[in-house]
Design a protein around this motif. Structure first.
Motif, mmCIF file in Angstrom:
data_model
loop_
_atom_site.group_PDB
_atom_site.id
_atom_site.type_symbol
_atom_site.label_atom_id
_atom_site.label_comp_id
_atom_site.label_asym_id
_atom_site.label_seq_id
_atom_site.Cartn_x
_atom_site.Cartn_y
_atom_site.Cartn_z
ATOM 1 N N GLU A 93 0.832 -1.207 0.000
ATOM 2 C CA GLU A 93 0.000 0.000 0.000
ATOM 3 C C GLU A 93 0.867 1.258 0.000
ATOM 4 O O GLU A 93 0.575 2.235 -0.707
ATOM 5 N N LEU A 94 1.934 1.244 0.780
ATOM 6 C CA LEU A 94 2.827 2.399 0.831
ATOM 7 C C LEU A 94 3.486 2.644 -0.526
ATOM 8 O O LEU A 94 3.547 3.781 -1.005
ATOM 9 N N GLU A 98 2.945 5.957 -2.941
ATOM 10 C CA GLU A 98 4.070 6.757 -3.429
ATOM 11 C C GLU A 98 4.081 6.822 -4.955
ATOM 12 O O GLU A 98 4.359 7.878 -5.546
ATOM 13 N N SER A 99 3.749 5.709 -5.598
ATOM 14 C CA SER A 99 3.719 5.670 -7.061
ATOM 15 C C SER A 99 2.607 6.548 -7.608
ATOM 16 O O SER A 99 2.801 7.277 -8.591
ATOM 17 N N ILE A 100 1.430 6.497 -6.976
ATOM 18 C CA ILE A 100 0.312 7.328 -7.426
ATOM 19 C C ILE A 100 0.666 8.803 -7.318
ATOM 20 O O ILE A 100 0.396 9.596 -8.229
ATOM 21 N N LEU A 103 2.886 9.941 -10.041
ATOM 22 C CA LEU A 103 2.247 9.934 -11.360
ATOM 23 C C LEU A 103 1.112 10.951 -11.465
ATOM 24 O O LEU A 103 0.272 10.852 -12.366
ATOM 25 N N GLY A 104 1.075 11.882 -10.560
ATOM 26 C CA GLY A 104 0.110 12.965 -10.676
ATOM 27 C C GLY A 104 -1.187 12.773 -9.910
ATOM 28 O O GLY A 104 -2.108 13.586 -10.031
ATOM 29 N N GLY A 105 -1.300 11.684 -9.143
ATOM 30 C CA GLY A 105 -2.473 11.517 -8.300
ATOM 31 C C GLY A 105 -3.539 10.572 -8.804
ATOM 32 O O GLY A 105 -4.487 10.260 -8.078
ATOM 33 N N ALA A 106 -3.425 10.099 -10.045
ATOM 34 C CA ALA A 106 -4.415 9.169 -10.581
ATOM 35 C C ALA A 106 -3.733 8.214 -11.552
ATOM 36 O O ALA A 106 -2.875 8.628 -12.344
ATOM 37 N N SER A 132 -6.215 5.516 -5.142
ATOM 38 C CA SER A 132 -5.788 4.926 -3.877
ATOM 39 C C SER A 132 -5.585 3.422 -4.037
ATOM 40 O O SER A 132 -6.080 2.808 -4.999
ATOM 41 N N PHE A 133 -4.890 2.842 -3.083
ATOM 42 C CA PHE A 133 -4.678 1.402 -3.065
ATOM 43 C C PHE A 133 -6.006 0.654 -2.943
ATOM 44 O O PHE A 133 -6.214 -0.382 -3.568
#
Length: 333
Positions: A93-94, A98-100, A103-106, A132-133
C-alpha cells in the motif's frame, strides 16, 4: 505459440525498452500473499484493511440513522469479520501510494498482461481511474478477466510447463484524461512485417477516421519501422498504439499473435493469409452499419458469456422450458 512469446508481452518486460515511446508507468512486484488474496473465492468479498484508512467507494451515500438503527441478532453473521478478518498489505500500500503521487495523483492499473476492464462497472466513475490502493484492490478483486493472467497465461503455449509466471507485477500507468478512443489502434505483425492495422474501439463509427486514415496509417508504419521492428524480439505479435493530436505514436501494450488477442476488424485467417510482398492493410469502421457491438468488456463476464453452462445459457434454457410449458397448456387453463 511459445512461452517466450507470451512472456515478452508482459509489461515489465517490454516497458523498459519502450519507456520513451509510452505513457509514464511505475511497476511494482506483488507479494505472493496479495496474489493469493486475488484468487481467494472461498471467503467473503473483503477489501484489504487500509493503513491510511482509505475508502474504495468514497462517494457512497450513507444514512447514519439507518446504520444506528440496524440491529443484528446474536449468533448471526455479525462475527463474520472476526472469522474472516480483512487482509492487510501495508508495504505494498505504501509503495502504491508513493507511485500514485509520483504519477500525478491518478493511475490506470494492470497486471503483467491484462487490466481489469470488466470491473469498471463497480468503480464510482465507471472507469479504471484509481487514486488509492483501496480502489485498485477493488478493481483487481472484482475482475474475471485477470484470472487469465493469474491462472491461464500459458494455456495456448505448445511448450507449456506451468500455468502461471513465477512473479506477478502491478503496473500503475499515469491516468490520461484526454485520450480519444478513436485514436487507439491495434497493429498486427507477422514475420517481422506490419501486415494489418485495426481501429481498436470497434463499437463506434468515427467520421474523423475516414478523413485521416491514410495519414494515420503512414504515421504507424513509420513508427513500426523506426521504433518497434528491431526492438521487439518476436516474429509474430500485435501491439496497441495511441496517436496524439500532434501525430506522436505511443505504445500502449503488446499482445500475442492469436490466443486471447482479439483480431478486431480482421479475422486471424485473413491475417495469416497476408503474405510477403503485400502492403499493410488498415481497417476502420466506415459507417454506422460497420460497428461491432459485441466486443464491450466493461461488464461482469457472466453478462456477456453465452457459452454452454454459462449463466445466460441456463437462463435461456429455463425461459425456453417455461415457454414450451405454456404452449402445451390448454386454452383457459
Amino acid at each position: 505459440m511459445k512461452r517466450a512469446e507470451v512472456d515478452r508481452c508482459q509489461i515489465q518486460e517490454w516497458y523498459p525498452k519502450f519507456k520513451s515511446a509510452s505513457f509514464k508507468t511505475r511497476i511494482l512486484q506483488l507479494p505472493e500473499s496479495f496474489v493469493e488474496y486475488l484468487l481467494d473465492d472461498f471467503g467473503p468479498f473483503v477489501l484489504p484493511a487500509s493503513v491510511a484508512d482509505e475508502d474504495a467507494l468514497p462517494n457512497r451515500v450513507r444514512n447514519p440513522v439507518d446504520e444506528d438503527d440496524f440491529q443484528v441478532s446474536e449468533g448471526s453473521d455479525e462475527d463474520e469479520s472476526e472469522r474472516f478478518p480483512p487482509p492487510s498489505f501495508p508495504d505494498l500500500e505504501l509503495k502504491v501510494r508513493e507511485s500514485i503521487e509520483s504519477l500525478g495523483g491518478a493511475v490506470f492499473p494492470k497486471l503483467n498482461w491484462s487490466s481489469p476492464k470488466d470491473a469498471a462497472w463497480i468503480s464510482p466513475s465507471g472507469t479504471l481511474r484509481c487514486t488509492s490502493f483501496s480502489e485498485i484492490a477493488l478493481l483487481l478483486r472484482s475482475s474475471d478477466s485477470l484470472v487469465h493472467d493469474l491462472c491461464h497465461a500459458y494455456d495456448s503455449c505448445s511448450d507449456r510447463a506451468a500455468s502461471r509466471p513465477g512473479s506477478f507485477f502491478l503496473a500503475l500507468r499515469k491516468w490520461q484524461p484526454g485520450l480519444r478512443p478513436e485514436m487507439e489502434f491495434r497493429c498486427f505483425v507477422s514475420s517481422r512485417r506490419l501486415v494489418g492495422i485495426s481501429q481498436r474501439e470497434v463499437t463506434t463509427f468515427y467520421p474523423v477516421l475516414l478523413e485521416k486514415k491514410d495519414q494515420l496509417q503512414e504515421l504507424m508504419e513509420e513508427f513500426f519501422e523506426g521504433r518497434v521492428r528491431e526492438s521487439f524480439e518476436s516474429e509474430r505479435y500485435a501491439f496497441d498504439v495511441y496517436v496524439t493530436k500532434d501525430g506522436t505514436v505511443k505504445v500502449i501494450d503488446f499482445n500475442t499473435w492469436g490466443g486471447s488477442t482479439l483480431p478486431l476488424l480482421f479475422s486471424w485467417e485473413e491475417l495469416e493469409a497476408m503474405g510477403e510482398g503485400m502492403a499493410a492493410e488498415m481497417r476502420i469502421v466506415e459507417s454506422q452499419c460497420g460497428v461491432r457491438p459485441g466486443l464491450k468488456t466493461a461488464v461482469p463476464y457472466d453478462y456477456v458469456d453465452t457459452a454452454p453452462g454459462s449463466g445466460w445459457d441456463h437462463f435461456m434454457r429455463k425461459a425456453d422450458e417455461e415457454l414450451n410449458r405454456h404452449k402445451g397448456e390448454p386454452a383457459g387453463a
